[in-house]
Write a protein that holds these residues in place. Structure first.
Motif, PDB file in Angstrom:
ATOM      1  N   LEU A 355      16.063 -23.445  45.285  1.00  0.00           N
ATOM      2  CA  LEU A 355      16.910 -24.534  44.259  1.00  0.00           C
ATOM      3  C   LEU A 355      17.572 -24.806  45.599  1.00  0.00           C
ATOM      4  CD1 LEU A 355      18.827 -22.345  41.481  1.00  0.00           C
ATOM      5  CD2 LEU A 355      17.643 -24.383  41.344  1.00  0.00           C
ATOM      6  N   PHE A 359      20.480 -28.644  41.576  1.00  0.00           N
ATOM      7  CA  PHE A 359      19.536 -28.779  39.988  1.00  0.00           C
ATOM      8  C   PHE A 359      20.242 -30.270  39.572  1.00  0.00           C
ATOM      9  CE2 PHE A 359      18.521 -28.116  35.908  1.00  0.00           C
ATOM     10  CZ  PHE A 359      17.489 -28.424  36.154  1.00  0.00           C
ATOM     11  N   TYR A 363      21.894 -32.977  42.110  1.00  0.00           N
ATOM     12  CA  TYR A 363      20.692 -32.943  42.775  1.00  0.00           C
ATOM     13  C   TYR A 363      20.550 -33.869  44.065  1.00  0.00           C
ATOM     14  CZ  TYR A 363      16.006 -32.077  44.287  1.00  0.00           C
ATOM     15  OH  TYR A 363      14.168 -32.020  44.833  1.00  0.00           O
TER      16      TYR A 363
END
Length: 416
Positions: A355, A359, A363
Motif C-alpha cells: 500500500l 489506495f 492513489y
C-alpha cells in the motif's frame, strides 16, 4: 527490544523511531498483534488512533467520504496543527492534493492526470533512461566509492520530475535544497531552523519561486507540465495563487523524495541480500517485481492522517466523529496476514499487495513514473556492476512523513 503497547504507539509520533528500523518495526509488529487500532497520546501532539493492519488501512482508504484528509492530512505537532489551521482559515496555507477531499480533490487532480498516464510515461521514458545512464556514468566517474544518497539518488529523480515540469537545470540544486528542508523538518541535519517560523519560510521560498514560474508560463506557455498547471482553469477561472503553487510543490517534492528513497533503499537491500542481487542479475525479467518489492521494503511515505466525519466502528473500537486516524503504511506493508515472510526481501515477490502508493481516490498520481524511474536505474546499473558492498554505516532520516536513507556509503566496481 522490549516495549509496552503504549510505548509502541508513541513511537509513531517520534521522528527518531523512523531512523531506527529495528525499533520502528518492533513497535509496529507489537501493535499489529496486540492493539491494531490503538489510541495514541504523546506530549506535544494532538491524540490519534494508530491503524497498523493492512486490511484496516485499506478499509479507511475505501471509506473516503467518512474519513477525510482535512483538516489534518499529516501528523504534525499540536503547535504546527494550530498554525496550519490558522493559515488554512486565512486562505494562505499549502493546499496540495493530500490536503483535499472531493469534489475539489477530483477536479484539481485532473489537471495533471494526463501527464502521468501510460502514453505520457512512454513518451518520457527515453529521457528517464538517458538520466539513469548519466547517473550510473557519474558513479563510474566518482571512482570506486561514493555516498550513493548524496551523490546519486537524490539527484536522478529530481532531474526527471523537474524535466517533466520544464524547469531549467540551473534551478535544480535550489529545488533539491528546498525539498530536503521541507521533508527534513524533523531531522536536525536537514531542517533549515528550529522555530516554526523558520521552517515556514521554506514554504514561502517555494511560493516565491513558483509564483515567478506561473507568471512566466502564463505569459509564454510551453509544452510542459508547468504550463498545464499555470494555465489550468476551473469553471472558467484560473487557479488562485496558492492552489497553483501547491500543485507545483506536490509534484516537485513528492515526485522526487519518495523515488530517491526507493532507489537508495532498494540498493541497500540488494547489497544486504546478495542472493537476491544474484537472482535479479541472472533474471532481468524479474525487475518489475523487484521494483515493487523495493517500494514495499522502503515505504517512503510513512503515514497519512484522516479525520472521521461520523462515528465508525473498526474491529472492536468506535472511532468518534472528529477523531483522527494515522494510517501506518510501513506497518501495513509488513503485515503477516498479507505477506509471506514479510521481513524477507524477495525480488520475485508475487503477489505484492503493498500500500505504499495508497489506495482508491487518493492513489498516488505518480506511481507509474516512480516505477519506471527505479526500473530504468537498476536496468542501467546491474549489467555494469562487477561488485558492490557497504563502505560504512547507512543512516536514515528522522521523520514522521516522507523519508528514507540520508547516507549510503558504498564501495563498488563498474564496467565501462
Amino acid at each position: 527490544m522490549s516495549l509496552t503497547v503504549d510505548e509502541a504507539g508513541r513511537a509513531l509520533a517520534d521522528p527518531a523511531a523512523y531512523a531506527d528500523d529495528e525499533r520502528l518495526h518492533a513497535a509496529l509488529a507489537l501493535l499489529r498483534r496486540e492493539s491494531p487500532v490503538h489510541w495514541v497520546e504523546r506530549p506535544g501532539y494532538n491524540p490519534f488512533w494508530a491503524i497498523t493492519k493492512h486490511a484496516d488501512v485499506l478499509e479507511i482508504e475505501r471509506e473516503h467520504e467518512v474519513f477525510l484528509n482535512a483538516p489534518r492530512p499529516l501528523l504534525a505537532s499540536a503547535l504546527q496543527d494550530e498554525i496550519n489551521k490558522q493559515r488554512a482559515e486565512a486562505g494562505i496555507g499549502l493546499r496540495t492534493l493530500i490536503h483535499m477531499d472531493d469534489p475539489d480533490h477530483r477536479v484539481i487532480r485532473a489537471i495533471g492526470a494526463d501527464w502521468f498516464r501510460p502514453k505520457a510515461m512512454r513518451d518520457l521514458e527515453p529521457r528517464i533512461r538517458e538520466l539513469a545512464r548519466r547517473y550510473v556514468d557519474r558513479m563510474a566517474v566518482l571512482g570506486d566509492s561514493c555516498d550513493f544518497v548524496k551523490q546519486v539518488s537524490v539527484h536522478y529523480p529530481l532531474y526527471v520530475i523537474l524535466s517533466l515540469l520544464g524547469m531549467p537545470e540551473s534551478d535544480f540544486d535550489r529545488m533539491l535544497k528546498l525539498t530536503q528542508e521541507l521533508f527534513g523538518g524533523d531531522d536536525s541535519e536537514m531542517r533549515r531552523g528550529e522555530t516554526p517560523e523558520e521552517i515556514q519560510q521554506v514554504l514561502m521560498d517555494f511560493f516565491a519561486y513558483f509564483q515567478e514560474l506561473t507568471e512566466a508560463r502564463r505569459a509564454n506557455p510551453t509544452d510542459d507540465l508547468a504550463s498545464a498547471i499555470a494555465n489550468a482553469r476551473i469553471d472558467g477561472e484560473p487557479l488562485n495563487d496558492f492552489d497553483t503553487t501547491s500543485y507545483y510543490v506536490i509534484v516537485a517534492t513528492a515526485g522526487h523524495d519518495t523515488t530517491s528513497s526507493t532507489i537508495s533503499g532498494g540498493l541497500q537491500a540488494l547489497i544486504q541480500n546478495p542472493r537476491q542481487l544474484t537472482r535479479l542479475r541472472a533474471d532481468p525479467g524479474l525487475m518489475p517485481l523487484a521494483v515493487d518489492e523495493m517500494i514495499r521494503w522502503v515505504t517512503p511515505v510513512k503515514e497519512f492522517m484522516r479525520t472521521a466525519t461520523r462515528d465508525y466502528k473498526l474491529r472492536d473500537v468506535t472511532i468518534r466523529e472528529g477523531q483522527s486516524v494515522l494510517l501506518s503504511y510501513p506497518s501495513a506493508n509488513r503485515d503477516e496476514d498479507v505477506f509471506d515472510d514479510p521481513f524477507s526481501f524477495d525480488v520475485g515477490r508475487d503477489p505484492n499487495k503493498h500500500l505504499a502508493f495508497g489506495f482508491g481516490v487518493h492513489y498516488c498520481l505518480g506511481a507509474a513514473l516512480a516505477r519506471i524511474e527505479a526500473r530504468a536505474f537498476f536496468e542501467e546499473l546491474l549489467p555494469r556492476l562487477e561488485s558492490i558492498e557497504l563502505a560504512g554505516t547507512p543512516e536514515n532520516t528522522a521523520t514522521t512523513f516522507v523519508g528514507g536513507l540520508k547516507r549510503l556509503p558504498i564501495r563498488y566496481s563498474l564496467r565501462g
